[in-house]
Design an enzyme around this catalytic site. Structure first.
Site, PDB file in Angstrom:
ATOM      1  N   GLY A 157      66.597   6.676 -12.112  1.00 34.84           N
ATOM      2  CA  GLY A 157      66.428   8.116 -12.243  1.00 34.84           C
ATOM      3  C   GLY A 157      65.783   8.476 -13.569  1.00 34.84           C
ATOM      4  O   GLY A 157      65.697   7.666 -14.494  1.00 34.84           O
ATOM      5  N   CYS A 158      65.349   9.718 -13.680  1.00 37.00           N
ATOM      6  CA  CYS A 158      64.620  10.150 -14.874  1.00 37.00           C
ATOM      7  C   CYS A 158      65.520  10.224 -16.098  1.00 37.00           C
ATOM      8  O   CYS A 158      65.203   9.644 -17.149  1.00 37.00           O
ATOM      9  CB  CYS A 158      63.938  11.486 -14.613  1.00 37.00           C
ATOM     10  SG  CYS A 158      65.025  12.793 -13.980  1.00 37.00           S
ATOM     11  N   TYR A 159      66.657  10.914 -15.998  1.00 37.61           N
ATOM     12  CA  TYR A 159      67.582  10.964 -17.131  1.00 37.61           C
ATOM     13  C   TYR A 159      68.067   9.559 -17.526  1.00 37.61           C
ATOM     14  O   TYR A 159      68.082   9.221 -18.722  1.00 37.61           O
ATOM     15  CB  TYR A 159      68.786  11.840 -16.811  1.00 37.61           C
ATOM     16  CG  TYR A 159      68.581  13.328 -16.910  1.00 37.61           C
ATOM     17  CD1 TYR A 159      68.079  13.925 -18.063  1.00 37.61           C
ATOM     18  CD2 TYR A 159      68.929  14.164 -15.852  1.00 37.61           C
ATOM     19  CE1 TYR A 159      67.915  15.296 -18.164  1.00 37.61           C
ATOM     20  CE2 TYR A 159      68.775  15.546 -15.943  1.00 37.61           C
ATOM     21  CZ  TYR A 159      68.266  16.108 -17.098  1.00 37.61           C
ATOM     22  OH  TYR A 159      68.111  17.472 -17.198  1.00 37.61           O
TER      23      TYR A 159
END
Length: 343
Positions: A157-159
């Protein structure tokens, strides 16, 4: 077994090409030296239309037809690799169909990121039905890969990408105090919410606010990566794309700035998409690029690490393609600078 296209390239399909991350993949694949964008799909309820109608900036550049996906298409799909930029439950359902056809799958959803299936009802809102695939999937935080990539690859995921790249060097080097719980505050641009219209993510409505306290689905993913609990608070900011994460840890007594620097230098030597910068990163510096910029400041036993990525690229599409390059033996950065930001 791969079947090359007439151009001598591997055939690629993008499922979810109408969304922001899928669109970034479509653009990069259309200009990739070793992959050919052979298929682009959107949800079943949509009418077929040219990609350049969805994203007019790519007219005469990417004019592939974006077709509605139905599961029976898997039977006739002549592709070597599929990139899934789909909702989590949809990815989980489609993946076995593609794997059965011998197609390598790079999944950008959260469907195969967490190894513990018991976490899915709490953080994703549904029961995971393919626990065998959870075991097979390899999580592709590329800079920290320690095993070959199989047919099913779970893209981070991005985070978690921004936070894990920042914290892993000092954790792996054993510099963080025992029992320390990292505190992470991270802010994403509105593109992280996807392209579908919603009042709370409308650009005119967004200021700066925190959300998802203690229950954001990326929290267990970050904890899985780091091997310890964290306090993770995401924020939504009034800008289009990018993530800025500020991570705070307590170091062991006596840890020097030289040791911290050595940990980062060692971790990212020869890693072309991580830039260790001498200033606090700015999302404007990474927007539209596949880089992660990292900077740290130390005061005695307190360490603050700031990292910045483009949520749609290093946090999604570019990292997926980076992993695919590695799996198929291409240069790690091949095609990663071919996209144009959807601004």
């Amino acid at each position: 077994m791969t079947t090359l296209s007439v151009s001598g390239k591997l055939k690629a399909a993008v499922l979810g090409a109408a969304g922001y991350s899928g669109a970034e993949l479509a653009v990069m694949l259309s200009r990739h030296p070793h992959f050919e964008l052979s298929y682009a799909f959107a949800s079943a309820g949509r009418a077929a239309e040219p990609f350049s109608k969805l994203y007019p900036r790519h007219q005469a550049v990417v004019d592939i037809q974006v077709e509605p996906w139905t599961d029976d298409r898997a039977e006739t799909l002549d592709a070597d690799v599929a990139f899934l930029a789909l909702p989590h439950e949809v990815s989980e359902a489609v993946t076995p169909l593609l794997l059965a056809k011998g197609i390598a799958v790079f999944d950008l959803s959260g469907a195969f990121r967490l190894k513990d299936p018991a976490l899915y009802p709490k953080y994703y809102g549904y029961e995971h039905l393919h626990t065998d695939l959870l075991e097979q999937a390899v999580y592709s935080l590329v800079e920290w890969l320690d095993k070959p990539l199989p047919q099913l690859v779970s893209v981070p995921g991005c985070y978690p990408t921004a936070c894990s790249l920042a914290l892993l060097p000092v954790l792996k080097a054993g510099l963080v105090a025992d029992g320390c719980i990292p505190v992470i505050n991270a802010t994403s641009g509105v593109s992280g919410a996807g392209r579908k219209a919603a009042l709370n993510t409308s650009f005119c409505e967004v200021g700066l606010n925190a959300y998802g306290f203690f229950k954001h689905r990326h929290r267990p993913e970050i904890e899985q990566n780091l091997g310890r609990k964290v306090v993770f608070t995401p924020h939504l900011g009034n800008f289009k794309r990018g993530i800025l994460a500020t991570s705070v840890v307590t170091l062991k007594a006596g840890v020097t700035a030289e040791q911290v620097k050595a940990a980062f230098d060692s971790a990212y030597a020869g890693k072309p998409l991580v830039r260790l910068v001498s200033h606090s990163p700015n999302v404007a510096d990474v927007a539209g690029t596949p880089f992660c910029d990292i900077h740290w400041q130390q005061d005695a036993e307190q360490l603050v690490i700031v990292s910045a990525i483009d949520n749609l690229l290093k946090g999604a599409a570019a990292q997926a393609l980076q992993a695919a390059n590695l799996k198929f033996g291409f240069a790690e950065t091949a095609g990663l600078f071919a996209g144009v930001p959807n601004e």
